[in-house]
Design a protein around this motif. Structure first.
Motif, mmCIF file in Angstrom:
data_model
loop_
_atom_site.group_PDB
_atom_site.id
_atom_site.type_symbol
_atom_site.label_atom_id
_atom_site.label_comp_id
_atom_site.label_asym_id
_atom_site.label_seq_id
_atom_site.Cartn_x
_atom_site.Cartn_y
_atom_site.Cartn_z
ATOM 1 N N MET A 269 43.140 19.493 9.326
ATOM 2 C CA MET A 269 43.268 18.046 9.063
ATOM 3 C C MET A 269 44.598 17.799 8.349
ATOM 4 N N ALA B 198 46.349 15.070 9.026
ATOM 5 C CA ALA B 198 46.559 13.618 9.012
ATOM 6 C C ALA B 198 46.440 13.075 7.597
ATOM 7 N N PRO C 239 44.812 9.960 6.612
ATOM 8 C CA PRO C 239 44.067 8.740 6.944
ATOM 9 C C PRO C 239 44.112 7.774 5.760
ATOM 10 N N ASP D 224 42.823 5.558 2.979
ATOM 11 C CA ASP D 224 41.573 5.727 2.233
ATOM 12 C C ASP D 224 40.813 4.419 2.043
ATOM 13 N N THR E 143 37.299 3.920 3.218
ATOM 14 C CA THR E 143 37.041 4.397 4.586
ATOM 15 C C THR E 143 36.243 5.703 4.469
ATOM 16 N N PRO E 144 35.626 6.157 5.550
ATOM 17 C CA PRO E 144 34.875 7.415 5.450
ATOM 18 C C PRO E 144 35.822 8.596 5.280
ATOM 19 N N ASP E 145 35.366 9.619 4.546
ATOM 20 C CA ASP E 145 36.158 10.838 4.424
ATOM 21 C C ASP E 145 35.803 11.743 5.604
ATOM 22 N N ILE E 146 36.799 11.983 6.446
ATOM 23 C CA ILE E 146 36.545 12.702 7.706
ATOM 24 C C ILE E 146 36.145 14.148 7.421
ATOM 25 N N LEU E 147 36.873 14.792 6.504
ATOM 26 C CA LEU E 147 36.563 16.200 6.205
ATOM 27 C C LEU E 147 35.142 16.360 5.669
ATOM 28 N N GLY F 196 42.208 21.824 5.200
ATOM 29 C CA GLY F 196 42.628 20.486 4.808
ATOM 30 C C GLY F 196 43.964 20.546 4.089
ATOM 31 N N PHE F 197 44.553 19.404 3.907
ATOM 32 C CA PHE F 197 45.777 19.288 3.116
ATOM 33 C C PHE F 197 45.431 18.583 1.813
ATOM 34 N N ALA F 198 46.228 18.799 0.806
ATOM 35 C CA ALA F 198 46.091 18.032 -0.422
ATOM 36 C C ALA F 198 47.474 17.487 -0.738
ATOM 37 N N ALA F 199 47.652 16.183 -0.508
ATOM 38 C CA ALA F 199 48.925 15.537 -0.842
ATOM 39 C C ALA F 199 48.814 15.108 -2.295
ATOM 40 N N LYS G 272 39.805 19.773 -4.305
ATOM 41 C CA LYS G 272 39.562 19.264 -2.937
ATOM 42 C C LYS G 272 38.953 20.345 -2.066
ATOM 43 N N LYS H 298 35.349 19.509 -0.559
ATOM 44 C CA LYS H 298 35.245 19.292 0.894
ATOM 45 C C LYS H 298 34.804 20.552 1.631
HETATM 46 N N1 CTP Z 1 41.101 13.161 4.571
HETATM 47 C C1 CTP Z 1 39.995 12.890 5.329
HETATM 48 N N2 CTP Z 1 39.495 11.620 5.371
HETATM 49 C C2 CTP Z 1 40.055 10.636 4.629
HETATM 50 C C3 CTP Z 1 41.150 10.921 3.805
HETATM 51 C C4 CTP Z 1 41.664 12.206 3.795
HETATM 52 O O1 CTP Z 1 39.481 13.794 5.987
HETATM 53 N N3 CTP Z 1 39.550 9.430 4.685
HETATM 54 C C5 CTP Z 1 41.628 14.532 4.574
HETATM 55 C C6 CTP Z 1 43.126 14.656 4.795
HETATM 56 O O2 CTP Z 1 43.423 14.786 6.169
HETATM 57 C C7 CTP Z 1 43.479 15.913 4.033
HETATM 58 C C8 CTP Z 1 42.464 15.934 2.914
HETATM 59 O O3 CTP Z 1 41.411 15.065 3.306
HETATM 60 O O4 CTP Z 1 43.294 17.067 4.817
HETATM 61 C C9 CTP Z 1 42.986 15.475 1.585
HETATM 62 O O5 CTP Z 1 43.623 14.245 1.699
HETATM 63 P P1 CTP Z 1 44.338 13.586 0.457
HETATM 64 O O6 CTP Z 1 44.903 12.261 0.853
HETATM 65 O O7 CTP Z 1 45.227 14.599 -0.204
HETATM 66 O O8 CTP Z 1 43.118 13.405 -0.541
HETATM 67 P P2 CTP Z 1 41.934 12.413 -0.627
HETATM 68 O O9 CTP Z 1 40.690 13.136 -0.217
HETATM 69 O O10 CTP Z 1 42.248 11.151 0.089
HETATM 70 O O11 CTP Z 1 41.861 12.223 -2.212
HETATM 71 P P3 CTP Z 1 42.914 11.492 -3.218
HETATM 72 O O12 CTP Z 1 43.471 10.327 -2.446
HETATM 73 O O13 CTP Z 1 42.042 11.108 -4.357
HETATM 74 O O14 CTP Z 1 43.944 12.515 -3.596
#
Ligand code: CTP
Length: 428
Positions: free
Chosen positions: A283, A285, A287, A289, A314-318, A336-339, A351, A355
């Protein structure tokens, strides 16, 4: 065209035949050379009516070949007359014929060997890629179709032709596929027995967009570069790749199955419906939030002193994938990635745990040369066993390779518990 580690020092024999598209083969030879490949060009007699050997040797820095009947006397190409074709064919990692006329396709299909290209093709044991170019009426002729089917049945990869206007003025299927797309297909053919051969990989890339009204949306700075590089890296390693992507300006690797989405909910639906039988999900992407609680059907007019937009998560896909994997076992490896902009390792580790990931790619998006829109990235790979591997600043392609090396080790462990993967030593 930048250097491509995967293509570096690969021996590619490019056969050029007599079509008006032969000029595009010069671009193909040039781009392959710039990527780092060693390109030996063979021109048929008809090809030389359209382009000269000099056009090719000028861009490849290597001799271009035209005949079996003269000794190549100088330089690296010095080979006695009767083995030029064997030498070219034997050392090739890949033979690509682009453009391929109906005549050369017929020769290749039936084993005729009356010029240097057709003889070299019989001496070669490497993958064969054929990019047909001919008038639409000719391409549709049953003889041409049968010959292509025969080559395909023998394992050749037929690329195109594309639809468009041809020299005759006819419009239809007959144009040679563009050089950079051909390179994408060559990479697929070169990587077909790589470490991920037989594996199915799903990659997500890019941002998503959440509509406020018909002209505005909420999004983020993601460009999709890291996700597209991951998809290409998986293809280079032999995987079958599905790329689920939000809106980007990038050209997708030609041999990936691409699913275009706009919103996070659409991305979630696309990921979940493509999950069955997937070995690896990455993952990459970003997305969005949050989304506006309700998108206005009409353009929101300016005028109000201040504007409030209510947002809903929005839903968390992971998270959805992790739940599904607990039941189905797919995907075998979840990445997954952590930005992050602060506390990189702690936030990324949290994360990974929350996840239920196997690997989290911790990405400090504020570090120099790293994160959104750059061609480079500096990341740290954290895994479920507590491993922490900081990588130096690398191209996004090299980051992708490092991620897949780690993924391959985990896949290997899961397939054969207790046995260490042979690649383990190369991780850094
Ligand atoms: N991700 C996801 N669904 C979302 C948002 C993020 O699956 N709605 C996935 C991203 O693709 C990524 C990972 O979750 O692999 C972490 O995304 P990140 O933006 O770093 O973290 P968030 O889970 O959105 O948490 P935060 O914004 O609090 O750092």
């Amino acid at each position: 065209m930048e250097r491509v580690p995967f293509l570096e020092d690969k021996h590619i024999v490019l056969g050029v035949t007599g079509s008006v598209a032969a000029y595009k083969a010069v671009i193909l030879a040039s781009h392959l050379t710039q990527a780092g490949a060693l390109v030996d060009v063979i021109l048929t007699e008809a090809a030389q009516r359209f382009v000269t050997p000099l056009s090719f040797s000028a861009v490849t820095g290597r001799p271009a070949y035209t005949t079996m009947w003269e000794t190549m006397e100088t330089g690296e190409a010095a080979m006695p007359v009767h083995i030029v074709h064997v030498g070219l064919g034997e050392k090739a990692d890949l033979l690509v014929v682009a453009p391929a006329t109906a005549n050369t396709i017929a020769k290749l299909a039936h084993g005729l060997a009356d010029d240097l290209l057709s003889v070299a093709a019989l001496a070669a044991r490497c993958p064969l890629v054929v990019a047909p170019a001919m008038d639409a009426g000719m391409f549709e002729h049953p003889t041409v179709q049968e010959n292509l089917a025969r080559l395909e049945a023998r394992g050749a990869l037929i690329v195109g032709p594309a639809e468009g206007r041809m020299a005759s003025g006819l419009v239809g299927y007959g144009r040679m596929v563009e050089p950079d797309a051909i390179i994408g297909h060559l990479r697929r053919a070169l990587g077909q027995s790589g470490p991920l051969a037989g594996r199915r990989v799903l990659v997500t890339a890019g941002p998503t967009r959440e509509s406020m009204d018909p002209v505005r949306f909420i999004t983020n700075w993601s460009t999709g570069k890291q996700g597209f590089a991951l998809a290409q890296s998986a293809l280079d390693r032999g995987a079958e790749v599905t790329l689920v992507t939000g809106p980007t300006n990038l050209a997708a690797p030609p041999s990936a199955k691409v699913v275009n989405v706009t919103s996070t909910e659409e991305m979630r639906a696309a990921v979940l419906s493509n999950l069955e039988g997937i070995d690896v999900l990455v993952m990459a992407a970003a997305p969005a939030d949050y989304r506006p609680v309700s998108a206005s059907a009409q353009k929101i007019k300016k005028g109000a002193a201040d504007l409030h937009v209510d947002l809903a998560p929005t839903p968390d896909i992971l998270m959805s994938v992790s739940k599904q994997r607990a039941q189905s076992g797919w995907p075998k490896v979840l990445v997954g990635f952590a930005a992050e902009t602060e506390n990189l390792i702690e936030n990324a580790r949290a994360k990974l745990n929350r996840k239920e990931l196997d690997i989290v790619v911790a990405n400090d998006v504020t570090a120099a040369g790293s994160g959104f829109a750059y061609d480079t990235n500096r990341v740290t790979l954290l895994d479920y066993m507590g491993g922490v591997a900081p990588l130096p600043l690398l191209s996004k392609a090299a980051v992708s390779d490092a991620i897949f090396k780690r993924i391959e080790m985990i896949l290997h462990e899961r397939d054969q518990p207790g046995i260490t993967a042979p690649e383990e030593a190369d991780l850094e």
